[in-house]
Design an enzyme around this catalytic site. Structure first.
Site, PDB file in Angstrom:
ATOM      1  N   LYS A   1       0.867  -1.181   0.000  1.00  0.00           N
ATOM      2  CA  LYS A   1       0.000   0.000   0.000  1.00  0.00           C
ATOM      3  C   LYS A   1       0.895   1.219   0.000  1.00  0.00           C
ATOM      4  CE  LYS A   1      -3.224   2.553   2.922  1.00  0.00           C
ATOM      5  NZ  LYS A   1      -4.308   2.475   3.894  1.00  0.00           N
TER       6      LYS A   1
HETATM    7  C1  5RP Z   1      -1.842   4.651   7.812  1.00  0.00           C
HETATM    8  C2  5RP Z   1      -2.708   3.814   6.927  1.00  0.00           C
HETATM    9  C3  5RP Z   1      -4.122   4.057   6.984  1.00  0.00           C
HETATM   10  O1  5RP Z   1      -4.825   2.891   6.711  1.00  0.00           O
HETATM   11  C4  5RP Z   1      -4.455   5.079   5.969  1.00  0.00           C
HETATM   12  O2  5RP Z   1      -3.683   6.216   6.109  1.00  0.00           O
HETATM   13  C5  5RP Z   1      -5.858   5.468   6.063  1.00  0.00           C
HETATM   14  O3  5RP Z   1      -6.368   5.842   4.890  1.00  0.00           O
HETATM   15  P1  5RP Z   1      -6.598   7.352   4.400  1.00  0.00           P
HETATM   16  O4  5RP Z   1      -5.260   8.030   4.424  1.00  0.00           O
HETATM   17  O5  5RP Z   1      -7.148   7.123   3.026  1.00  0.00           O
HETATM   18  O6  5RP Z   1      -7.582   8.016   5.311  1.00  0.00           O
HETATM   19  O7  5RP Z   1      -2.279   2.976   6.192  1.00  0.00           O
HETATM   20  O8  5RP Z   1      -0.548   4.393   7.541  1.00  0.00           O
END
Ligand code: 5RP
Length: 293
Positions: free
Chosen positions: A205
């Protein structure tokens, strides 16, 4: 490294040439894995589109009660029709999510920071493999900080998860995090995503950036793109479209869904981009039509 000066610059990414080791299994880089691993990855990545809509609501592990997620028990169930994978903490999942949603689970297992200490780069493994298996997790998510203070400990966390994941056939999702003073360039993402993939993570991710196609081409496992802070819906759909057009295997958005006034319609519009090939313009038209009162 002994001799860093005068290193050649990588340039031949073969953008547009499909990943070679790609049959018969539909998930990039997973062709040579065991049946159990493939089974979990199939729960995450749709066999037809090859992609996934993850919904991140793990914010509580460092932000506490986050705007839009004050009531997990009320917010999450209504978004289910649009979502393939629920990414959350074991506390949120066990307390607020019915076990019979039929959705895949990405279980956040690293922890140790909060908004108050403002340093996400030092984490521990908070959830062991035994409990991840009890939760029937389809993958476990670990934060990794390449180039930051906590690099060594985050790679240690990642490696422990991958070793346990290989033992029990649980895929690992490496979250390539970006500290607040770090660059969000393709140069950084090529380095960090590749390191995490070569450590053995099965899914990465990370964030969208310029030259994203090259980041994807150089990474031998699927990349899902994080949303980041809330954008106007039209812009978030463009981010989603650019990510998919650039080769992402899905989105893992949180705030851009749950902080929208029309969170279900937003998630459905993203789903159209991910699984049905909608452009951002088409998805925006869908969103506007669906939210017309
Ligand atoms: C933090 C993460 C979180 O899951 C992510 O940041 C959350 O999603 P968004 O930024 O889209 O609100 O991986 O490291």
């Amino acid at each position: 490294m002994a001799d860093k000066d005068g290193l050649k610059v990588s340039k031949d990414y073969g953008v547009g040439i499909p990943f070679a080791n790609n049959t018969p299994f539909h998930v990039k880089g997973a062709n040579n894995l065991d049946w159990g691993m493939k089974r979990h990855l199939s729960n995450i990545f749709d066999a037809k589109s090859g992609k996934t809509v993850m919904f991140a609501f793990d914010h509580g592990y460092f932000m506490g009660s986050t705007a839009g997620l004050e009531r997990l028990d009320l917010v999450i169930p209504k978004l289910l029709p649009a979502i393939d994978v629920l990414m959350g903490t074991r506390g949120a999942l066990r307390t607020c999510i019915p076990p019979d949603t039929g959705k895949a689970i990405a279980l956040r297992v690293s922890s140790g920071s909060s908004m108050l200490n403002d340093d996400l780069s030092h984490e521990i493994l908070a959830v062991d493999m035994e409990d991840s298996i009890r939760m029937n997790a389809d993958c476990i998510a670990v934060q990794t900080f390449i180039g930051a203070d906590g690099q060594l400990s985050s790679i240690d966390n990642l490696s422990k998860c991958i070793n346990a994941g290989m033992r029990y056939n649980i895929p690992v999702l490496g979250v390539v995090a970006v500290g607040k003073d770090m660059e969000r360039t393709d140069r950084f993402f090529k380095l960090a995503t590749r390191i995490v993939a070569e450590m053995g993570a099965n899914i990465i991710k990370t964030y969208y950036c310029d030259n994203f196609e090259e980041v994807v081409a150089a990474c031998p496992v699927p990349i899902v793109v994080a949303g980041g802070k809330k954008l106007p819906e039209r812009d978030a759909l463009t981010l989603a479209y650019n990510s998919i057009a650039g080769g992402a295997a899905g989105l893992d958005m949180g705030r851009n869904i749950f902080q929208s006034e029309n969170s279900l319609e937003m998630a459905l519009a993203i789903r159209k981009i991910v699984h049905e090939g909608f452009t951002d313009k088409e998805a925006w038209e869908f969103f506007r039509e669906a939210t017309k009162s």
